[in-house]
Write a protein that holds these residues in place. Structure first.
Motif, PDB file in Angstrom:
ATOM      1  N   ASN A  80       6.138 -12.255  96.676  1.00 22.99           N
ATOM      2  CA  ASN A  80       6.942 -12.070  97.570  1.00 22.99           C
ATOM      3  C   ASN A  80       7.484 -10.491  97.866  1.00 22.99           C
ATOM      4  O   ASN A  80       7.267  -9.555  96.945  1.00 22.99           O
ATOM      5  N   HIS A  81       7.967 -10.250  99.028  1.00 23.34           N
ATOM      6  CA  HIS A  81       8.307  -8.708  99.554  1.00 23.34           C
ATOM      7  C   HIS A  81       7.321  -7.908  99.490  1.00 23.34           C
ATOM      8  O   HIS A  81       7.821  -6.687  99.657  1.00 23.34           O
ATOM      9  N   LYS A  82       5.817  -8.154  99.423  1.00 26.02           N
ATOM     10  CA  LYS A  82       4.857  -7.171  99.216  1.00 26.02           C
ATOM     11  C   LYS A  82       4.699  -6.553 100.700  1.00 26.02           C
ATOM     12  O   LYS A  82       4.648  -7.308 101.748  1.00 26.02           O
ATOM     13  N   GLU A  83       4.466  -5.279 100.923  1.00 30.40           N
ATOM     14  CA  GLU A  83       4.173  -4.744 102.211  1.00 30.40           C
ATOM     15  C   GLU A  83       2.662  -4.704 102.274  1.00 30.40           C
ATOM     16  O   GLU A  83       1.663  -4.039 101.309  1.00 30.40           O
ATOM     17  N   HIS A  92       5.405  -9.605 103.448  1.00 27.46           N
ATOM     18  CA  HIS A  92       6.868  -9.699 103.172  1.00 27.46           C
ATOM     19  C   HIS A  92       6.774 -11.247 103.101  1.00 27.46           C
ATOM     20  O   HIS A  92       7.727 -11.982 103.555  1.00 27.46           O
ATOM     21  N   HIS A  93       5.772 -11.957 102.244  1.00 27.83           N
ATOM     22  CA  HIS A  93       5.897 -13.395 102.068  1.00 27.83           C
ATOM     23  C   HIS A  93       7.025 -13.695 101.403  1.00 27.83           C
ATOM     24  O   HIS A  93       7.714 -13.107 100.616  1.00 27.83           O
ATOM     25  N   GLU A  94       7.469 -14.897 101.599  1.00 30.05           N
ATOM     26  CA  GLU A  94       8.594 -15.509 100.928  1.00 30.05           C
ATOM     27  C   GLU A  94       8.445 -16.840 100.599  1.00 30.05           C
ATOM     28  O   GLU A  94       8.043 -17.740 101.520  1.00 30.05           O
ATOM     29  N   TYR A 129       7.195  -8.462  90.278  1.00 31.19           N
ATOM     30  CA  TYR A 129       8.057  -8.705  91.360  1.00 31.19           C
ATOM     31  C   TYR A 129       9.243  -7.507  91.607  1.00 31.19           C
ATOM     32  O   TYR A 129       9.178  -6.612  90.835  1.00 31.19           O
ATOM     33  N   LEU A 130       9.957  -7.683  92.486  1.00 28.57           N
ATOM     34  CA  LEU A 130      10.727  -6.653  92.916  1.00 28.57           C
ATOM     35  C   LEU A 130      12.017  -6.894  92.105  1.00 28.57           C
ATOM     36  O   LEU A 130      12.928  -7.813  92.283  1.00 28.57           O
ATOM     37  N   ARG A 133      14.527  -2.479  93.043  1.00 29.53           N
ATOM     38  CA  ARG A 133      13.565  -1.787  93.880  1.00 29.53           C
ATOM     39  C   ARG A 133      12.357  -1.021  93.303  1.00 29.53           C
ATOM     40  O   ARG A 133      11.680  -0.170  93.630  1.00 29.53           O
ATOM     41  N   TRP A 135       8.696  -2.555  91.136  1.00 27.58           N
ATOM     42  CA  TRP A 135       7.744  -3.787  90.903  1.00 27.58           C
ATOM     43  C   TRP A 135       7.664  -3.546  89.457  1.00 27.58           C
ATOM     44  O   TRP A 135       6.921  -2.561  88.831  1.00 27.58           O
ATOM     45  N   ASP A 174       1.154  -1.830  93.575  1.00 28.58           N
ATOM     46  CA  ASP A 174       2.295  -2.722  93.576  1.00 28.58           C
ATOM     47  C   ASP A 174       2.029  -3.930  92.567  1.00 28.58           C
ATOM     48  O   ASP A 174       2.935  -4.566  92.072  1.00 28.58           O
TER      49      ASP A 174
END
Length: 304
Positions: A80-83, A92-94, A129-130, A133, A135, A174
């Motif tokens: 999740n949240h990866k650029e 930005h997968h959720e 995971y984030l 802010r 990883w 990341d």
């Protein structure tokens, strides 16, 4: 979730995503024949192909293993949240992946071993995971097993060029580097025996360090093949690589070798991305292979 027990090893399928990967068969598998896709439309749909749009369908999933008292994850999906500027389908997968893992009775701190069969974008995402802010490792008590050849190939400091272009951009930074910084990485070469049931072996071609995990327990056999196969069409046409294979000749040789072993040993072939039944048995058919039967997974039930 679905599960199966092979010998002394339980296997649970934990899904992250199923659906379009926004690519057509001729683009994804440029060496495959149009005839095999046309002939297979009835059985390829809806698990592997959306015939109306002619788009390949794929699963992102993790294989959860319990072996000799250890909790093991095979590949960690997208995260999740990866650029992901050059792979927007995964940017930005959720997903509810961690909740799905919890439904299988596993919390992140329970995981002992994480296996990354290779270091592509859709196999390492939940390595981290984030948090505040930053990883950080998703599985704080796990040893992450990574093939050294892939680690070296994808390390940006080494400047290797890939057929993937910039599609793997940010992935090392990341989803790999934070594991190294946490001291949780174990790089292996050639082969690595995990326990009496499980062994990792290099299977290069898709990437330089692509690997397969072989399960041998009692009379049961299975092989987790990562991205050696993206579609069951590659069983019927084992020389048909995906467009993402770094070394086409090696990829073809690896696919034939592993499928041959599986056919000769009645082993279940478990790729990373097959939807539907998720895994299959194969048989030799002349100079190629055929699907013998799909995996007999059953709905997951809590182990007591």
């Amino acid at each position: 979730m679905e599960q199966i027990t092979l010998g002394n090893v339980s296997i649970t399928r934990v899904k992250e995503y199923f659906g379009s990967v926004e690519i057509t068969p001729d683009a994804f598998f440029p060496e495959s024949s149009k005839e095999v896709w046309e002939a297979g439309k009835e059985w390829l749909a809806p698990d592997f192909l959306e015939p109306e749009t002619n788009i390949v369908y794929s699963a992102i999933q993790t294989w959860l293993l319990h072996s000799e008292g250890k909790t093991i994850l095979v590949d960690t999906g997208v995260g999740n949240h990866k650029e992901r500027p050059y792979a927007p389908v995964w940017g930005h997968h959720e997903s509810d992946f961690l909740a799905n893992l919890a439904r299988a009775g596993v919390q992140p701190e329970d995981v002992d071993i994480v296996i990354n069969t290779h270091l592509h974008i859709d196999h390492v995402g939940w390595n981290t995971y984030l948090h505040d802010r930053q990883w950080v490792p998703t599985f704080p008590n796990a040893t992450y097993l990574m093939p050294k050849d892939d680690f070296d190939f994808w390390n940006p400091e080494n400047g290797h060029k890939s057929v993937f272009g910039r599609g793997n951009q940010n992935v090392f930074e990341d989803s790999v580097t934070p594991i190294v910084q946490a001291g949780q990485t174990q790089l292996w070469e050639n082969s690595h025996q995990i326990d009496a049931n499980l062994r990792l072996d290099l299977a290069p071609g898709h990437t330089p360090g692509s690997s397969v995990l072989t399960l041998t327990s009692g009379t049961d056999r299975a092989v987790f093949v990562g991205d050696m196969l993206h579609s069951p069409v590659q069983i019927l046409e084992p020389d048909a690589n995906s467009c993402f294979c770094e070394s086409p000749a090696e990829a073809r040789a690896t696919r034939r070798k592993v499928l041959g072993w599986a056919a000769d040993n009645n082993a279940l072939v478990i790729p990373a991305h097959l939807g539907g039944h998720g895994a299959t048995e194969v048989v030799r058919e002349g100079s190629t292979f055929a699907i013998k039967g799909w995996a007999p997974f059953t709905p997951y039930t809590e182990q007591r």
